[in-house]
Design a protein around this motif. Sequence first.
Motif, PDB file in Angstrom:
ATOM      1  N   GLN A  21      -3.074   5.870 -10.541  1.00 27.58           N
ATOM      2  CA  GLN A  21      -2.437   5.802  -9.229  1.00 27.58           C
ATOM      3  C   GLN A  21      -2.331   7.192  -8.602  1.00 27.58           C
ATOM      4  O   GLN A  21      -2.525   7.354  -7.395  1.00 27.58           O
ATOM      5  CB  GLN A  21      -1.049   5.172  -9.345  1.00 27.58           C
ATOM      6  N   THR A  22      -2.034   8.201  -9.432  1.00 26.52           N
ATOM      7  CA  THR A  22      -1.962   9.569  -8.923  1.00 26.52           C
ATOM      8  C   THR A  22      -3.307  10.017  -8.376  1.00 26.52           C
ATOM      9  O   THR A  22      -3.399  10.585  -7.280  1.00 26.52           O
ATOM     10  CB  THR A  22      -1.513  10.538 -10.027  1.00 26.52           C
ATOM     11  N   GLN A  60      -6.965  11.415  -3.839  1.00 18.53           N
ATOM     12  CA  GLN A  60      -8.235  11.211  -3.145  1.00 18.53           C
ATOM     13  C   GLN A  60      -8.023  10.668  -1.732  1.00 18.53           C
ATOM     14  O   GLN A  60      -8.804  10.967  -0.825  1.00 18.53           O
ATOM     15  CB  GLN A  60      -9.122  10.251  -3.947  1.00 18.53           C
ATOM     16  N   ALA A  61      -6.955   9.881  -1.561  1.00 18.01           N
ATOM     17  CA  ALA A  61      -6.731   9.231  -0.265  1.00 18.01           C
ATOM     18  C   ALA A  61      -6.050  10.148   0.751  1.00 18.01           C
ATOM     19  O   ALA A  61      -6.257   9.994   1.960  1.00 18.01           O
ATOM     20  CB  ALA A  61      -5.885   7.973  -0.460  1.00 18.01           C
ATOM     21  N   VAL A  62      -5.235  11.097   0.285  1.00 23.49           N
ATOM     22  CA  VAL A  62      -4.410  11.900   1.188  1.00 23.49           C
ATOM     23  C   VAL A  62      -5.197  12.612   2.287  1.00 23.49           C
ATOM     24  O   VAL A  62      -4.823  12.539   3.466  1.00 23.49           O
ATOM     25  CB  VAL A  62      -3.562  12.924   0.397  1.00 23.49           C
ATOM     26  N   MET A  96       0.851  -1.169   0.000  1.00 26.17           N
ATOM     27  CA  MET A  96       0.000   0.000   0.000  1.00 26.17           C
ATOM     28  C   MET A  96       0.898   1.234   0.000  1.00 26.17           C
ATOM     29  O   MET A  96       1.903   1.274   0.713  1.00 26.17           O
ATOM     30  CB  MET A  96      -0.887   0.003   1.247  1.00 26.17           C
ATOM     31  N   PHE A  97       0.563   2.239  -0.774  1.00 27.30           N
ATOM     32  CA  PHE A  97       1.501   3.339  -1.019  1.00 27.30           C
ATOM     33  C   PHE A  97       2.009   3.980   0.264  1.00 27.30           C
ATOM     34  O   PHE A  97       3.201   4.255   0.399  1.00 27.30           O
ATOM     35  CB  PHE A  97       0.865   4.399  -1.912  1.00 27.30           C
ATOM     36  N   PHE A  98       1.140   4.256   1.222  1.00 30.39           N
ATOM     37  CA  PHE A  98       1.546   4.983   2.426  1.00 30.39           C
ATOM     38  C   PHE A  98       2.319   4.111   3.416  1.00 30.39           C
ATOM     39  O   PHE A  98       2.862   4.628   4.396  1.00 30.39           O
ATOM     40  CB  PHE A  98       0.314   5.556   3.136  1.00 30.39           C
ATOM     41  N   ARG A 141       4.580  11.460 -10.733  1.00 19.93           N
ATOM     42  CA  ARG A 141       3.575  11.745 -11.753  1.00 19.93           C
ATOM     43  C   ARG A 141       4.204  12.370 -12.990  1.00 19.93           C
ATOM     44  O   ARG A 141       3.966  11.915 -14.115  1.00 19.93           O
ATOM     45  CB  ARG A 141       2.519  12.695 -11.173  1.00 19.93           C
ATOM     46  N   VAL A 142       5.012  13.392 -12.783  1.00 22.55           N
ATOM     47  CA  VAL A 142       5.576  14.138 -13.908  1.00 22.55           C
ATOM     48  C   VAL A 142       6.542  13.278 -14.720  1.00 22.55           C
ATOM     49  O   VAL A 142       6.556  13.337 -15.962  1.00 22.55           O
ATOM     50  CB  VAL A 142       6.281  15.410 -13.400  1.00 22.55           C
TER      51      VAL A 142
END
Length: 280
Positions: free
Chosen positions: A139-140, A145-147, A100-102, A130-131
């Motif tokens: 994913q971005t 949305q999750a932050v 999970m990303f975090f 992203r860039v």
Amino acid sequence: MAKHKHHESDGNLMVAPSDGHGQPRMKNKQYEHELRRLHGELVAMQEWVKDTGAKICIVFEGRDTAGKGGTIKAITERVSPRVFRVVALPAPTERERSQMFFQRYVPHLPAAGDVVIFDRSWYNRAGVERVMGFCSEEQTQQFLQAVPGVERAIVDSGVILLKYWLEVSQQEQTRRLESRINDPRKIWKLSDLDLKSYSRWYDYSHARNEMFRTTDTAWAPWYVADTNDKKRGRLNIISHLLSNVPYRPLPPRDVTLPKRQKPENHREQVPPVRHIPTPF
């Protein structure tokens, strides 16, 4: 949600004149005087954190060369590394990319009596990843949305969360990158990724703006600092940091040096030792 003014022609983020915009660069003497005073306040904050078990998390993001490292050094150079801990994570491993990303960031969040400073953070996903195409657009968007929910959970756990974005102009970024190229003390700071990122100023501006729109919340707002003048920017950030932590200086300790033992019965031959050369 906080309001941010943008200069549409070049992607620069405009900040208030009080942040140093349009003022002459600060002289070293004034900077050192103000920094010494603020260092004393940081030590007072440190003692309050230790005494109360407060938890503070500071996130630094911004343009390449905006001065994150120098600002963090100015904050930490007179305080205890046992209280102030800097987190600068490398690129994720294969295993971490499958999590999970975090997940890789959570273990570094502060416990009681900690001040944790992130030199770049989970917001890598909204910026460089992203860039530069290191993650998908899906994913971005999932991240953005999750932050707010993740940061709400961090704040609800008792953490004071402060998020700083450091901004420089195109001209100042170019000047600083060129100084790295021409200075053997700084060349290590210049990576291949920095050079690729340099050409994508407007892509980074777009990513920054969307990040502000979706993650600047009442419980975890973004604070923008103009760091075209590094010295002035550092002082402004430290002053703002101190104003957002409800510390109270503890009563000064009454310290008296004890008497040293007398030399009787403590005389002994110093064994041969190696002394370093003294060319200076």
